[in-house]
Write a protein that holds these residues in place. Structure first.
Motif, PDB file in Angstrom:
ATOM      1  N   THR A 299       0.838  -1.197   0.000  1.00  0.00           N
ATOM      2  CA  THR A 299       0.000   0.000   0.000  1.00  0.00           C
ATOM      3  C   THR A 299       0.873   1.248   0.000  1.00  0.00           C
ATOM      4  O   THR A 299       1.983   1.251   0.516  1.00  0.00           O
ATOM      5  CB  THR A 299      -0.950   0.005   1.205  1.00  0.00           C
ATOM      6  OG1 THR A 299      -1.830   1.101   1.092  1.00  0.00           O
ATOM      7  CG2 THR A 299      -0.188   0.126   2.505  1.00  0.00           C
ATOM      8  N   SER A 300       0.340   2.297  -0.594  1.00  0.00           N
ATOM      9  CA  SER A 300       1.062   3.568  -0.607  1.00  0.00           C
ATOM     10  C   SER A 300       0.175   4.713  -0.131  1.00  0.00           C
ATOM     11  O   SER A 300       0.627   5.852  -0.059  1.00  0.00           O
ATOM     12  CB  SER A 300       1.592   3.867  -2.011  1.00  0.00           C
ATOM     13  OG  SER A 300       0.515   3.911  -2.932  1.00  0.00           O
ATOM     14  N   SER A 301      -1.069   4.401   0.193  1.00  0.00           N
ATOM     15  CA  SER A 301      -1.971   5.448   0.671  1.00  0.00           C
ATOM     16  C   SER A 301      -1.755   5.691   2.164  1.00  0.00           C
ATOM     17  O   SER A 301      -1.344   4.794   2.915  1.00  0.00           O
ATOM     18  CB  SER A 301      -3.432   5.055   0.411  1.00  0.00           C
ATOM     19  OG  SER A 301      -3.785   3.968   1.228  1.00  0.00           O
ATOM     20  N   GLY A 302      -2.033   6.899   2.573  1.00  0.00           N
ATOM     21  CA  GLY A 302      -1.871   7.261   3.979  1.00  0.00           C
ATOM     22  C   GLY A 302      -2.816   6.508   4.882  1.00  0.00           C
ATOM     23  O   GLY A 302      -2.467   6.117   6.008  1.00  0.00           O
ATOM     24  N   LEU A 303      -4.044   6.280   4.411  1.00  0.00           N
ATOM     25  CA  LEU A 303      -5.032   5.556   5.215  1.00  0.00           C
ATOM     26  C   LEU A 303      -4.604   4.102   5.414  1.00  0.00           C
ATOM     27  O   LEU A 303      -4.738   3.551   6.509  1.00  0.00           O
ATOM     28  CB  LEU A 303      -6.400   5.620   4.526  1.00  0.00           C
ATOM     29  CG  LEU A 303      -7.546   4.950   5.271  1.00  0.00           C
ATOM     30  CD1 LEU A 303      -7.770   5.625   6.625  1.00  0.00           C
ATOM     31  CD2 LEU A 303      -8.811   4.968   4.431  1.00  0.00           C
ATOM     32  N   GLY A 304      -4.067   3.468   4.387  1.00  0.00           N
ATOM     33  CA  GLY A 304      -3.607   2.081   4.492  1.00  0.00           C
ATOM     34  C   GLY A 304      -2.428   1.942   5.451  1.00  0.00           C
ATOM     35  O   GLY A 304      -2.370   1.012   6.262  1.00  0.00           O
ATOM     36  N   ILE A 305      -1.491   2.902   5.356  1.00  0.00           N
ATOM     37  CA  ILE A 305      -0.333   2.870   6.252  1.00  0.00           C
ATOM     38  C   ILE A 305      -0.765   3.092   7.694  1.00  0.00           C
ATOM     39  O   ILE A 305      -0.281   2.425   8.614  1.00  0.00           O
ATOM     40  CB  ILE A 305       0.715   3.909   5.804  1.00  0.00           C
ATOM     41  CG1 ILE A 305       1.302   3.496   4.454  1.00  0.00           C
ATOM     42  CG2 ILE A 305       1.820   4.058   6.850  1.00  0.00           C
ATOM     43  CD1 ILE A 305       2.206   4.526   3.831  1.00  0.00           C
ATOM     44  N   ALA A 306      -1.694   4.007   7.925  1.00  0.00           N
ATOM     45  CA  ALA A 306      -2.195   4.270   9.283  1.00  0.00           C
ATOM     46  C   ALA A 306      -2.917   3.048   9.840  1.00  0.00           C
ATOM     47  O   ALA A 306      -2.752   2.693  11.014  1.00  0.00           O
ATOM     48  CB  ALA A 306      -3.124   5.474   9.277  1.00  0.00           C
ATOM     49  N   LEU A 307      -3.712   2.398   8.997  1.00  0.00           N
ATOM     50  CA  LEU A 307      -4.434   1.199   9.445  1.00  0.00           C
ATOM     51  C   LEU A 307      -3.456   0.082   9.801  1.00  0.00           C
ATOM     52  O   LEU A 307      -3.620  -0.603  10.823  1.00  0.00           O
ATOM     53  CB  LEU A 307      -5.400   0.745   8.357  1.00  0.00           C
ATOM     54  CG  LEU A 307      -6.302  -0.425   8.710  1.00  0.00           C
ATOM     55  CD1 LEU A 307      -7.223  -0.044   9.863  1.00  0.00           C
ATOM     56  CD2 LEU A 307      -7.111  -0.854   7.512  1.00  0.00           C
ATOM     57  N   ILE A 308      -2.438  -0.117   8.978  1.00  0.00           N
ATOM     58  CA  ILE A 308      -1.425  -1.152   9.247  1.00  0.00           C
ATOM     59  C   ILE A 308      -0.653  -0.819  10.527  1.00  0.00           C
ATOM     60  O   ILE A 308      -0.388  -1.696  11.363  1.00  0.00           O
ATOM     61  CB  ILE A 308      -0.484  -1.311   8.035  1.00  0.00           C
ATOM     62  CG1 ILE A 308      -1.230  -2.003   6.905  1.00  0.00           C
ATOM     63  CG2 ILE A 308       0.771  -2.088   8.413  1.00  0.00           C
ATOM     64  CD1 ILE A 308      -0.452  -2.070   5.607  1.00  0.00           C
ATOM     65  N   THR A 309      -0.303   0.436  10.708  1.00  0.00           N
ATOM     66  CA  THR A 309       0.442   0.848  11.904  1.00  0.00           C
ATOM     67  C   THR A 309      -0.370   0.631  13.163  1.00  0.00           C
ATOM     68  O   THR A 309       0.139   0.118  14.172  1.00  0.00           O
ATOM     69  CB  THR A 309       0.848   2.326  11.784  1.00  0.00           C
ATOM     70  OG1 THR A 309       1.573   2.508  10.568  1.00  0.00           O
ATOM     71  CG2 THR A 309       1.707   2.751  12.953  1.00  0.00           C
ATOM     72  N   LEU A 310      -1.638   1.015  13.134  1.00  0.00           N
ATOM     73  CA  LEU A 310      -2.501   0.822  14.309  1.00  0.00           C
ATOM     74  C   LEU A 310      -2.716  -0.660  14.613  1.00  0.00           C
ATOM     75  O   LEU A 310      -2.726  -1.069  15.783  1.00  0.00           O
ATOM     76  CB  LEU A 310      -3.842   1.527  14.105  1.00  0.00           C
ATOM     77  CG  LEU A 310      -3.792   3.048  14.177  1.00  0.00           C
ATOM     78  CD1 LEU A 310      -5.165   3.644  13.837  1.00  0.00           C
ATOM     79  CD2 LEU A 310      -3.343   3.498  15.549  1.00  0.00           C
ATOM     80  N   SER A 311      -2.883  -1.468  13.572  1.00  0.00           N
ATOM     81  CA  SER A 311      -3.071  -2.899  13.832  1.00  0.00           C
ATOM     82  C   SER A 311      -1.787  -3.532  14.367  1.00  0.00           C
ATOM     83  O   SER A 311      -1.834  -4.440  15.218  1.00  0.00           O
ATOM     84  CB  SER A 311      -3.554  -3.614  12.571  1.00  0.00           C
ATOM     85  OG  SER A 311      -2.590  -3.498  11.555  1.00  0.00           O
ATOM     86  N   ALA A 312      -0.624  -3.070  13.914  1.00  0.00           N
ATOM     87  CA  ALA A 312       0.647  -3.587  14.432  1.00  0.00           C
ATOM     88  C   ALA A 312       0.836  -3.180  15.893  1.00  0.00           C
ATOM     89  O   ALA A 312       1.324  -3.971  16.711  1.00  0.00           O
ATOM     90  CB  ALA A 312       1.803  -3.093  13.588  1.00  0.00           C
TER      91      ALA A 312
END
Length: 97
Positions: A29-42
């Motif tokens: 993913t390269s979108s900001g929303l995808g990165i934020a979602l991945i970071t929060l889930s991690a």
């Protein structure tokens, strides 16, 4: 609230770092929303791992105070009394020439 142990901090941190990298690489993913979602889930996964790490069991000496030492008194032993008549007399030898 008790402080986290070194093992909890290490396992949680490693989980957050490696799961973030793995999810970012796998999702591409390269979108900001995808990165934020991945970071929060991690972060949530790392918190879950850190909380479920078993805590060290308290040592028996720390859990219960040691019993007080028992005071030991020596036993008096009876001695056989010797009568004055049976007591050995000092031996006197005559002086030499």
């Amino acid at each position: 609230m008790p402080r986290p142990t070194a093992a909890q901090l290490a396992y949680g941190s490693c989980t957050v770092i490696f799961s973030t990298l793995a999810m970012l690489l796998l999702s591409q993913t390269s979108s900001g929303l995808g990165i934020a979602l991945i970071t929060l889930s991690a972060l949530a996964l790392g918190l879950l791992v850190a909380v479920t790490v078993p805590l060290p069991k308290p040592t028996p000496s720390a859990a219960a105070p040691a019993p007080a030492p028992v005071e030991r008194v020596p036993v008096q032993r009876e001695t056989a009394s010797v009568s004055a008549a049976a007591a050995p007399q000092p031996v006197r030898e005559p002086a030499g020439p």
